[in-house]
Design a protein around this motif. Structure first.
Motif, PDB file in Angstrom:
ATOM      1  N   LYS A 152       0.621  -1.242   0.028  1.00  0.00           N
ATOM      2  CA  LYS A 152      -0.092   0.016  -0.185  1.00  0.00           C
ATOM      3  C   LYS A 152       0.300   1.471  -0.190  1.00  0.00           C
ATOM      4  O   LYS A 152       1.879   1.678   0.165  1.00  0.00           O
ATOM      5  CB  LYS A 152      -1.269   0.003   0.823  1.00  0.00           C
ATOM      6  CG  LYS A 152      -1.930  -1.791   0.686  1.00  0.00           C
ATOM      7  CD  LYS A 152      -3.047  -0.844   2.722  1.00  0.00           C
ATOM      8  CE  LYS A 152      -2.009  -1.671   3.574  1.00  0.00           C
ATOM      9  NZ  LYS A 152      -2.995  -1.918   5.021  1.00  0.00           N
ATOM     10  N   THR A 153      -0.118   2.408  -0.425  1.00  0.00           N
ATOM     11  CA  THR A 153       0.584   3.603   0.206  1.00  0.00           C
ATOM     12  C   THR A 153       1.271   4.430   1.106  1.00  0.00           C
ATOM     13  O   THR A 153       0.147   4.050   1.843  1.00  0.00           O
ATOM     14  CB  THR A 153      -0.290   4.430  -1.291  1.00  0.00           C
ATOM     15  OG1 THR A 153       0.135   3.977  -2.184  1.00  0.00           O
ATOM     16  CG2 THR A 153       0.688   5.939  -1.100  1.00  0.00           C
TER      17      THR A 153
ATOM     18  N   GLU B 157      -4.973   3.563  10.128  1.00  0.00           N
ATOM     19  CA  GLU B 157      -4.512   2.749   9.014  1.00  0.00           C
ATOM     20  C   GLU B 157      -3.300   2.363   9.167  1.00  0.00           C
ATOM     21  O   GLU B 157      -2.891   1.428   9.870  1.00  0.00           O
ATOM     22  CB  GLU B 157      -3.307   3.808   8.168  1.00  0.00           C
ATOM     23  CG  GLU B 157      -3.837   5.441   7.866  1.00  0.00           C
ATOM     24  CD  GLU B 157      -4.238   5.199   6.550  1.00  0.00           C
ATOM     25  OE1 GLU B 157      -3.841   4.080   5.615  1.00  0.00           O
ATOM     26  OE2 GLU B 157      -4.768   6.112   6.185  1.00  0.00           O
ATOM     27  N   PHE B 158      -3.470   1.034   8.257  1.00  0.00           N
ATOM     28  CA  PHE B 158      -2.765  -0.215   8.993  1.00  0.00           C
ATOM     29  C   PHE B 158      -1.388  -0.808   7.576  1.00  0.00           C
ATOM     30  O   PHE B 158      -1.382  -0.299   6.366  1.00  0.00           O
ATOM     31  CB  PHE B 158      -3.446  -1.916   9.069  1.00  0.00           C
ATOM     32  CG  PHE B 158      -4.766  -1.040  10.034  1.00  0.00           C
ATOM     33  CD1 PHE B 158      -4.314  -1.290  10.975  1.00  0.00           C
ATOM     34  CD2 PHE B 158      -5.601  -0.235   9.797  1.00  0.00           C
ATOM     35  CE1 PHE B 158      -4.997  -1.226  12.453  1.00  0.00           C
ATOM     36  CE2 PHE B 158      -6.995  -0.035  10.432  1.00  0.00           C
ATOM     37  CZ  PHE B 158      -6.641  -0.469  12.073  1.00  0.00           C
TER      38      PHE B 158
ATOM     39  N   TRP C 139       7.702   1.446   7.495  1.00  0.00           N
ATOM     40  CA  TRP C 139       5.677   2.808   8.136  1.00  0.00           C
ATOM     41  C   TRP C 139       6.309   3.052   9.303  1.00  0.00           C
ATOM     42  O   TRP C 139       5.426   3.520   9.971  1.00  0.00           O
ATOM     43  CB  TRP C 139       5.070   1.240   8.213  1.00  0.00           C
ATOM     44  CG  TRP C 139       4.179   0.167   7.342  1.00  0.00           C
ATOM     45  CD1 TRP C 139       5.299  -0.206   5.941  1.00  0.00           C
ATOM     46  CD2 TRP C 139       3.295   0.731   6.381  1.00  0.00           C
ATOM     47  NE1 TRP C 139       4.212  -0.692   4.996  1.00  0.00           N
ATOM     48  CE2 TRP C 139       2.945  -0.281   5.259  1.00  0.00           C
ATOM     49  CE3 TRP C 139       2.071   1.625   7.173  1.00  0.00           C
ATOM     50  CZ2 TRP C 139       1.685   0.136   4.001  1.00  0.00           C
ATOM     51  CZ3 TRP C 139       1.196   2.111   6.100  1.00  0.00           C
ATOM     52  CH2 TRP C 139       0.618   1.078   4.438  1.00  0.00           C
ATOM     53  N   ILE C 140       7.528   2.984   9.772  1.00  0.00           N
ATOM     54  CA  ILE C 140       7.274   3.791  10.750  1.00  0.00           C
ATOM     55  C   ILE C 140       7.774   5.193  10.226  1.00  0.00           C
ATOM     56  O   ILE C 140       8.276   5.906  10.567  1.00  0.00           O
ATOM     57  CB  ILE C 140       8.452   3.092  12.141  1.00  0.00           C
ATOM     58  CG1 ILE C 140       8.436   1.928  12.529  1.00  0.00           C
ATOM     59  CG2 ILE C 140       8.760   4.158  13.237  1.00  0.00           C
ATOM     60  CD1 ILE C 140      10.121   0.842  13.251  1.00  0.00           C
ATOM     61  N   PRO C 141       6.430   6.215  11.163  1.00  0.00           N
ATOM     62  CA  PRO C 141       6.644   7.543  10.698  1.00  0.00           C
ATOM     63  C   PRO C 141       7.434   8.453  11.817  1.00  0.00           C
ATOM     64  O   PRO C 141       7.523   8.002  13.247  1.00  0.00           O
ATOM     65  CB  PRO C 141       5.125   8.078  10.974  1.00  0.00           C
ATOM     66  CG  PRO C 141       4.950   7.314  12.323  1.00  0.00           C
ATOM     67  CD  PRO C 141       5.150   5.941  11.748  1.00  0.00           C
TER      68      PRO C 141
END
Length: 356
Positions: free
Chosen positions: A14-15, A27-28, A126-128
């Protein structure tokens, strides 16, 4: 101890969401972890697979008798690019304590932590890294045996999902408004108050909705017998600074043994601040407010870390705490804990675990 889990990569990644607009829990990531339990075989077949729907029988025990539990922790990326978790061993221990109360099989705590690390490693991108964001980790266990009878299940699924999140409260560290709940009950002695299970939260929704209608973000529960002693806030543990003493409810079986709570107590003691785990009557809080001794109130939890309280309402009367602003103790605790978690403050408590 090292565990090997099979990994099936998601063919349709996914984006990634915009870190500037991240909300909490919407969000996942691309993957999830699944492991099965079967009586006589134990926990087995741990695997990382593409994130997606589960296939469960309509008669699965979890749907009818709510035999399930869940946990929550976060992963962060430090300025140096290191990925780290905050006290995952404590989540593993609390999982088994909850499992014992709900007749769910115990799970090897080393395996539990290694499964979290393996999944976070796969979805580390995916870690912001924006201030106030993190990768939220949700391990949970559900009873999935198809059986319409009241007994413990003989089959379970242990699942971990990941969600990049923004602040739990939209205002971030902005002080919240809390309503003291004296009508509904969250937990009583001998119940499941100290277990982290969905039933506790479902039973709290009515009170929380009514508080929201009155303009309050959360509720403060009183004890379920006398409606006299303060216990915990809806999603977190509560701390009160009265005079030079910081007070939080004792672990008597009716409140969640929070990992952030434990960390706050350790930090306060290290700083030489008087902290007590004792019963605190709501009337004592009111009297302290009237006498000018109610200096600060804040909540602690994985989702918000530290959440200062600016207003507390009891029986229609509002107490404005610390002028409605963030108190110095709450601010320092947040800066220290969040700093340790994100690698900007030295971890001299040995609380962080690197994901390699």
């Amino acid at each position: 101890m090292k565990y090997d889990f099979t990994i099936t990569k998601n063919p349709n990644p996914k984006t990634k969401p915009d870190p500037d607009t991240l909300r909490f829990g919407t969000e996942f990531t691309d993957h999830m972890f699944i492991m099965e339990y079967e009586d006589g075989k134990g926990w087995h077949d741990g695997r990382i697979v593409p994130y997606g729907p589960l296939c469960l029988d309509p008669a699965a025990v979890v749907f009818h008798y709510a035999q399930e539990m869940f946990e929550g922790l976060k992963a962060y990326k430090t300025p140096a690019g290191k990925v780290q978790l905050f006290r995952p061993d404590m989540n593993a221990k609390r999982t088994n304590k909850t499992n014992d109360r709900l007749c769910i099989p115990q799970i090897d705590e080393d395996l539990y932590v290694e499964a979290i690390k393996a999944l976070v490693k796969v979805d580390a991108d995916w870690i912001p890294q924006k201030e106030g964001t993190a990768l939220y980790i949700r391990p949970f266990i559900i009873a999935d045996e198809a059986f319409l009878g009241v007994r413990r299940s003989k089959h379970y699924k242990f699942i971990i999902i990941l969600s990049p999140v923004g602040p739990y409260y939209e205002g971030g560290l902005t002080p919240t408004k809390i309503y003291v709940e004296d009508k509904y009950v969250r937990a009583t002695d001998g119940g499941t108050g100290e277990a982290k299970c969905g039933g506790n939260y479902a039973a709290s929704l009515k009170a929380q909705e009514e508080a929201h209608e009155k303009g309050y973000e959360q509720i403060l529960w009183l004890d379920g017998v006398e409606r006299k002693y303060v216990e915990e806030i809806g999603t977190s543990n509560a701390f009160f600074m009265i005079g030079d003493e910081i007070i939080t409810a004792p672990l008597d079986g009716t409140i969640l043994p929070g990992i952030t709570r434990n960390s706050v107590i350790a930090l306060l003691k290290k700083k030489g601040i008087k902290v007590s785990e004792r019963k605190l009557a709501i009337d004592e809080v009111v009297d302290a407010y009237k006498n000018g001794q109610f200096k600060e109130m804040f909540a602690s939890g994985t989702a918000a870390v530290i959440s200062p309280v600016g207003e507390l309402c009891y029986k229609g009367d509002s107490m404005i705490i610390n002028g409605g602003g963030i108190g110095p103790v709450a601010q320092e605790l947040y800066d220290t804990l969040y700093g340790i978690q994100t690698g900007t403050v030295k971890d001299d408590m040995d609380w962080t675990v690197e994901v390699k």
